[in-house]
Design a protein around this motif. Structure first.
Motif, PDB file in Angstrom:
ATOM      1  N   SER A 172       0.821  -1.217   0.000  1.00 40.17           N
ATOM      2  CA  SER A 172       0.000   0.000   0.000  1.00 40.17           C
ATOM      3  C   SER A 172       0.848   1.258   0.000  1.00 40.17           C
ATOM      4  CB  SER A 172      -0.908   0.006   1.233  1.00 40.17           C
ATOM      5  OG  SER A 172      -1.962  -0.909   1.078  1.00 40.17           O
ATOM      6  N   GLU A 173       0.379   2.231  -0.785  1.00 41.17           N
ATOM      7  CA  GLU A 173       1.009   3.554  -0.848  1.00 41.17           C
ATOM      8  C   GLU A 173       2.476   3.489  -1.266  1.00 41.17           C
ATOM      9  OE1 GLU A 173      -0.780   6.220  -0.719  1.00 41.17           O
ATOM     10  OE2 GLU A 173      -2.585   5.133  -0.132  1.00 41.17           O
ATOM     11  N   THR A 174       2.782   2.533  -2.148  1.00 38.89           N
ATOM     12  CA  THR A 174       4.130   2.431  -2.713  1.00 38.89           C
ATOM     13  C   THR A 174       4.005   2.159  -4.211  1.00 38.89           C
ATOM     14  OG1 THR A 174       4.418   0.026  -2.502  1.00 38.89           O
ATOM     15  CG2 THR A 174       4.911   1.361  -0.558  1.00 38.89           C
ATOM     16  N   LYS A 175       5.147   1.912  -4.824  1.00 36.96           N
ATOM     17  CA  LYS A 175       5.199   1.516  -6.232  1.00 36.96           C
ATOM     18  C   LYS A 175       5.762   0.096  -6.346  1.00 36.96           C
ATOM     19  CE  LYS A 175       6.251   6.370  -7.185  1.00 36.96           C
ATOM     20  NZ  LYS A 175       6.314   6.742  -5.762  1.00 36.96           N
ATOM     21  N   ILE A 176       5.583  -0.701  -5.306  1.00 41.13           N
ATOM     22  CA  ILE A 176       6.162  -2.049  -5.241  1.00 41.13           C
ATOM     23  C   ILE A 176       5.096  -3.098  -5.517  1.00 41.13           C
ATOM     24  CG2 ILE A 176       7.361  -3.733  -3.802  1.00 41.13           C
ATOM     25  CD1 ILE A 176       8.491  -1.389  -2.194  1.00 41.13           C
ATOM     26  N   ILE A 177       5.317  -3.918  -6.543  1.00 45.19           N
ATOM     27  CA  ILE A 177       4.404  -5.004  -6.916  1.00 45.19           C
ATOM     28  C   ILE A 177       5.084  -6.327  -6.596  1.00 45.19           C
ATOM     29  CG2 ILE A 177       3.062  -6.047  -8.790  1.00 45.19           C
ATOM     30  CD1 ILE A 177       3.343  -3.377 -10.285  1.00 45.19           C
ATOM     31  N   LEU A 178       4.326  -7.269  -6.072  1.00 46.05           N
ATOM     32  CA  LEU A 178       4.858  -8.602  -5.770  1.00 46.05           C
ATOM     33  C   LEU A 178       4.168  -9.642  -6.635  1.00 46.05           C
ATOM     34  CD1 LEU A 178       4.525  -6.980  -2.781  1.00 46.05           C
ATOM     35  CD2 LEU A 178       5.935  -8.927  -2.155  1.00 46.05           C
ATOM     36  N   VAL A 179       4.965 -10.501  -7.270  1.00 45.28           N
ATOM     37  CA  VAL A 179       4.451 -11.595  -8.087  1.00 45.28           C
ATOM     38  C   VAL A 179       4.859 -12.901  -7.413  1.00 45.28           C
ATOM     39  CG1 VAL A 179       4.447 -12.681 -10.357  1.00 45.28           C
ATOM     40  CG2 VAL A 179       4.702 -10.200 -10.167  1.00 45.28           C
ATOM     41  N   LEU A 180       3.876 -13.673  -6.986  1.00 44.96           N
ATOM     42  CA  LEU A 180       4.130 -14.922  -6.271  1.00 44.96           C
ATOM     43  C   LEU A 180       3.798 -16.088  -7.187  1.00 44.96           C
ATOM     44  CD1 LEU A 180       2.219 -13.770  -3.071  1.00 44.96           C
ATOM     45  CD2 LEU A 180       4.624 -13.408  -3.587  1.00 44.96           C
ATOM     46  N   ASN A 181       4.804 -16.818  -7.636  1.00 45.01           N
ATOM     47  CA  ASN A 181       4.598 -17.944  -8.540  1.00 45.01           C
ATOM     48  C   ASN A 181       4.314 -19.208  -7.732  1.00 45.01           C
ATOM     49  OD1 ASN A 181       5.394 -20.332 -10.288  1.00 45.01           O
ATOM     50  ND2 ASN A 181       5.495 -18.649 -11.760  1.00 45.01           N
ATOM     51  N   LEU A 182       3.098 -19.753  -7.907  1.00 46.37           N
ATOM     52  CA  LEU A 182       2.672 -20.904  -7.112  1.00 46.37           C
ATOM     53  C   LEU A 182       3.343 -22.195  -7.547  1.00 46.37           C
ATOM     54  CD1 LEU A 182      -1.137 -20.091  -7.000  1.00 46.37           C
ATOM     55  CD2 LEU A 182       0.563 -19.648  -5.232  1.00 46.37           C
ATOM     56  N   VAL A 183       3.667 -22.310  -8.824  1.00 44.62           N
ATOM     57  CA  VAL A 183       4.263 -23.545  -9.340  1.00 44.62           C
ATOM     58  C   VAL A 183       5.738 -23.626  -8.967  1.00 44.62           C
ATOM     59  CG1 VAL A 183       4.799 -24.877 -11.406  1.00 44.62           C
ATOM     60  CG2 VAL A 183       2.608 -23.669 -11.240  1.00 44.62           C
ATOM     61  N   LYS A 184       6.471 -22.556  -9.233  1.00 44.35           N
ATOM     62  CA  LYS A 184       7.901 -22.531  -8.950  1.00 44.35           C
ATOM     63  C   LYS A 184       8.208 -22.154  -7.507  1.00 44.35           C
ATOM     64  CE  LYS A 184       8.970 -21.251 -13.728  1.00 44.35           C
ATOM     65  NZ  LYS A 184       9.566 -20.220 -14.613  1.00 44.35           N
ATOM     66  N   GLN A 185       7.151 -21.737  -6.783  1.00 43.82           N
ATOM     67  CA  GLN A 185       7.309 -21.309  -5.387  1.00 43.82           C
ATOM     68  C   GLN A 185       8.387 -20.230  -5.268  1.00 43.82           C
ATOM     69  OE1 GLN A 185       5.573 -22.721  -2.300  1.00 43.82           O
ATOM     70  NE2 GLN A 185       4.203 -22.875  -4.059  1.00 43.82           N
ATOM     71  N   LYS A 186       8.302 -19.255  -6.168  1.00 47.32           N
ATOM     72  CA  LYS A 186       9.255 -18.156  -6.158  1.00 47.32           C
ATOM     73  C   LYS A 186       8.512 -16.827  -6.082  1.00 47.32           C
ATOM     74  CE  LYS A 186      13.054 -20.405  -8.660  1.00 47.32           C
ATOM     75  NZ  LYS A 186      13.956 -20.330  -9.845  1.00 47.32           N
ATOM     76  N   ILE A 187       9.214 -15.818  -5.620  1.00 46.33           N
ATOM     77  CA  ILE A 187       8.647 -14.483  -5.506  1.00 46.33           C
ATOM     78  C   ILE A 187       9.479 -13.517  -6.349  1.00 46.33           C
ATOM     79  CG2 ILE A 187      10.003 -13.854  -3.467  1.00 46.33           C
ATOM     80  CD1 ILE A 187       7.523 -12.349  -2.450  1.00 46.33           C
ATOM     81  N   ARG A 188       8.781 -12.574  -6.946  1.00 43.78           N
ATOM     82  CA  ARG A 188       9.441 -11.569  -7.779  1.00 43.78           C
ATOM     83  C   ARG A 188       8.977 -10.191  -7.321  1.00 43.78           C
ATOM     84  NH1 ARG A 188       8.289 -10.923 -14.259  1.00 43.78           N
ATOM     85  NH2 ARG A 188       9.570  -9.064 -14.657  1.00 43.78           N
ATOM     86  N   ILE A 189       9.910  -9.268  -7.190  1.00 43.22           N
ATOM     87  CA  ILE A 189       9.601  -7.906  -6.769  1.00 43.22           C
ATOM     88  C   ILE A 189       9.765  -6.967  -7.960  1.00 43.22           C
ATOM     89  CG2 ILE A 189      10.153  -6.033  -5.174  1.00 43.22           C
ATOM     90  CD1 ILE A 189       9.223  -8.539  -3.754  1.00 43.22           C
ATOM     91  N   LYS A 190       8.739  -6.168  -8.227  1.00 42.78           N
ATOM     92  CA  LYS A 190       8.814  -5.165  -9.290  1.00 42.78           C
ATOM     93  C   LYS A 190       8.648  -3.787  -8.668  1.00 42.78           C
ATOM     94  CE  LYS A 190       8.797  -3.384 -13.466  1.00 42.78           C
ATOM     95  NZ  LYS A 190      10.013  -3.386 -14.310  1.00 42.78           N
ATOM     96  N   ARG A 191       9.652  -2.947  -8.834  1.00 42.89           N
ATOM     97  CA  ARG A 191       9.597  -1.582  -8.332  1.00 42.89           C
ATOM     98  C   ARG A 191       9.421  -0.638  -9.519  1.00 42.89           C
ATOM     99  NH1 ARG A 191      11.768  -1.487  -2.932  1.00 42.89           N
ATOM    100  NH2 ARG A 191      12.672  -3.509  -2.397  1.00 42.89           N
ATOM    101  N   LEU A 192       8.286   0.041  -9.570  1.00 47.95           N
ATOM    102  CA  LEU A 192       8.023   0.976 -10.655  1.00 47.95           C
ATOM    103  C   LEU A 192       8.889   2.226 -10.500  1.00 47.95           C
ATOM    104  CD1 LEU A 192       4.124   0.709 -10.801  1.00 47.95           C
ATOM    105  CD2 LEU A 192       5.787  -0.468 -12.249  1.00 47.95           C
ATOM    106  N   ASP A 193       9.093   2.917 -11.610  1.00 50.81           N
ATOM    107  CA  ASP A 193       9.927   4.126 -11.596  1.00 50.81           C
ATOM    108  C   ASP A 193       9.338   5.187 -10.671  1.00 50.81           C
ATOM    109  OD1 ASP A 193      11.647   2.961 -13.362  1.00 50.81           O
ATOM    110  OD2 ASP A 193      10.750   3.868 -15.146  1.00 50.81           O
ATOM    111  N   ASP A 194      10.207   6.040 -10.158  1.00 51.41           N
ATOM    112  CA  ASP A 194       9.810   7.046  -9.182  1.00 51.41           C
ATOM    113  C   ASP A 194       8.804   8.060  -9.732  1.00 51.41           C
ATOM    114  OD1 ASP A 194      11.346   5.918  -7.224  1.00 51.41           O
ATOM    115  OD2 ASP A 194      13.079   7.216  -7.576  1.00 51.41           O
ATOM    116  N   TRP A 195       8.800   8.273 -11.038  1.00 50.72           N
ATOM    117  CA  TRP A 195       7.909   9.307 -11.575  1.00 50.72           C
ATOM    118  C   TRP A 195       6.450   8.871 -11.584  1.00 50.72           C
ATOM    119  CZ3 TRP A 195       4.999   8.879 -16.099  1.00 50.72           C
ATOM    120  CH2 TRP A 195       5.312   7.820 -16.958  1.00 50.72           C
TER     121      TRP A 195
END
Length: 396
Positions: A172-195
């Motif tokens: 909340s109130e950030t530009k951070i997206i989390l992608v949780l892959n259920l098959v590979k059991q991995k997590i990916r962090i996406k940080r959008l640009d500051d603008w």
């Protein structure tokens, strides 16, 4: 619409539809209800055991699995499971962190696994819905590289979406997206640009994730495979000004629920009285539902939005109605109200609970009075009473 006694209105965070019935619990009334859509009949099914009847915000989400309904804890310390066939409750106790006020804000089912998305806990909880075994997965602070032990309140938003084998959420109130892959059991962090502005809502279509910006109302389209980002400016001229303001100026850490369907995005705040539709072809927004009530009125709590069989369903608190938006954008509202008899019963039960609590305090007070009056003269009874009152309040 005829004015309805506010006490009869229903407010809920979530629900599930089983066959032709809507199952839910009412905020500040910890009972299970179901509503038969065909018969238009509301029934009280059961009361959650061991909880205060009118304690608010115990649960955040509701999920159905194999003739059982799972109630996901928001401030509760356990998952409650209601067995429909046996009319019995089961519970899954959770390990609690005294520094965390809220537990889980949303959940997803994958086969027989239930994933609980935290609001400010550190891990995502995976529960086997057949055996009730628990496993903590994806330690969030580790992935976000937060080393400060005191910084535990990383607030997830209770608006999430599922895209294929991925669960998508954001902080909340950030530009951070989390992608949780259920098959590979991995997590990916996406940080959008500051603008970019901070995200207040998220929904998905295939591999495309759409993020709604605070204040601007524009969309950030992110493809999770190619990593391409497209900025989409949305025209809000045809939408009601108050509706737009209610969505885009959602309170801090509030939620805007969103659903993608047939190249349209539907938006509704968790607290408010509007629903907006965005046509992705024309990049234009329209007010779909508007009640004229104030979003600051906490009585108007809307539920999460669900897409099932091509229809969008959610509970619209401003009119105490179950809303269905069909494929042609035709809106059907089914008003669901507590009966006068149910209101009377609830008042009686709440009063009985209050009396039972007061009885325990009175017993303690009587013992204290007896001990003190033995040492007091009759002329000093009033002073003793004052001390007793302060003792009960914890002031001495």
């Amino acid at each position: 619409m005829e004015k309805t006694d506010i006490k009869r209105r229903i407010q809920m965070h979530d629900f599930c539809v089983i066959r032709n019935e809507i199952w839910f619990t009412v905020n500040e009334c910890n009972k299970i209800f179901n509503y038969d859509i065909e018969k238009r009949k509301l029934s009280t099914v059961a009361r959650f055991p061991g909880v205060i009847l009118n304690k608010a915000n115990l649960f955040s989400s509701v999920e159905y699995y194999n003739e059982k309904i799972f109630f996901i804890p928001f401030i509760s310390d356990k998952v409650y499971i209601y067995n429909i066939k046996n009319n019995e409750f089961e519970t899954i106790y959770l390990s609690m962190d005294k520094n965390v006020a809220c537990n889980y804000c949303s959940c997803f089912i994958d086969h027989n696994s239930l994933y609980l998305i935290p609001i400010c806990r550190e891990d995502i909880l995976k529960i086997n819905m057949d055996t009730y075994t628990q496993e903590y997965v994806w330690h969030i602070k580790k992935y976000l590289k937060i080393n400060d032990k005191n910084k535990t309140n990383v607030f997830f938003n209770n608006q999430s979406c599922r895209c294929g084998e991925n669960l998508i959420n954001f902080i909340s109130e950030t530009k951070i997206i989390l992608v949780l892959n259920l098959v590979k059991q991995k997590i990916r962090i996406k940080r959008l640009d500051d603008w970019f502005q901070n995200i207040i809502a998220i929904c998905g279509n295939g591999n495309d994730i759409f993020c709604l910006e605070r204040a601007t109302g524009n969309l950030i389209k992110w493809n999770i495979i190619s990593d391409n980002i497209t900025y989409l400016e949305i025209n809000y001229e045809n939408a009601d000004t108050n509706s737009v303001s209610e969505i885009l100026n959602i309170r801090y850490q509030g939620s805007v629920y969103s659903v993608f369907r047939d190249n349209h995005i539907y938006l509704c705040p968790d607290l408010g009285s509007v629903c907006i539709e965005i046509d992705m072809k024309t990049k234009s927004a329209y007010t779909l539902i508007e009640n004229g009530a104030q979003s600051s009125d906490s009585r108007f709590l809307n539920s999460k939005m669900h897409l099932a069989h091509g229809k969008i369903n959610f509970f619209y608190g401003a009119e105490s109605s179950f809303v269905t938006i069909d494929e042609k954008d035709l809106i059907k509202k089914e008003e669901i109200l507590l009966s006068e008899e149910e209101i009377k019963m609830l008042r009686k039960e709440i009063m009985e609970e209050a009396v039972m609590k007061e009885d325990s305090r009175i017993c303690d007070a009587k013992l204290f009075i007896e001990m003190n009056l033995k040492q007091e003269k009759l002329s000093d009874v009033e002073n003793a009473g004052n001390r007793i009152f302060r003792k009960i309040k914890g002031e001495c």
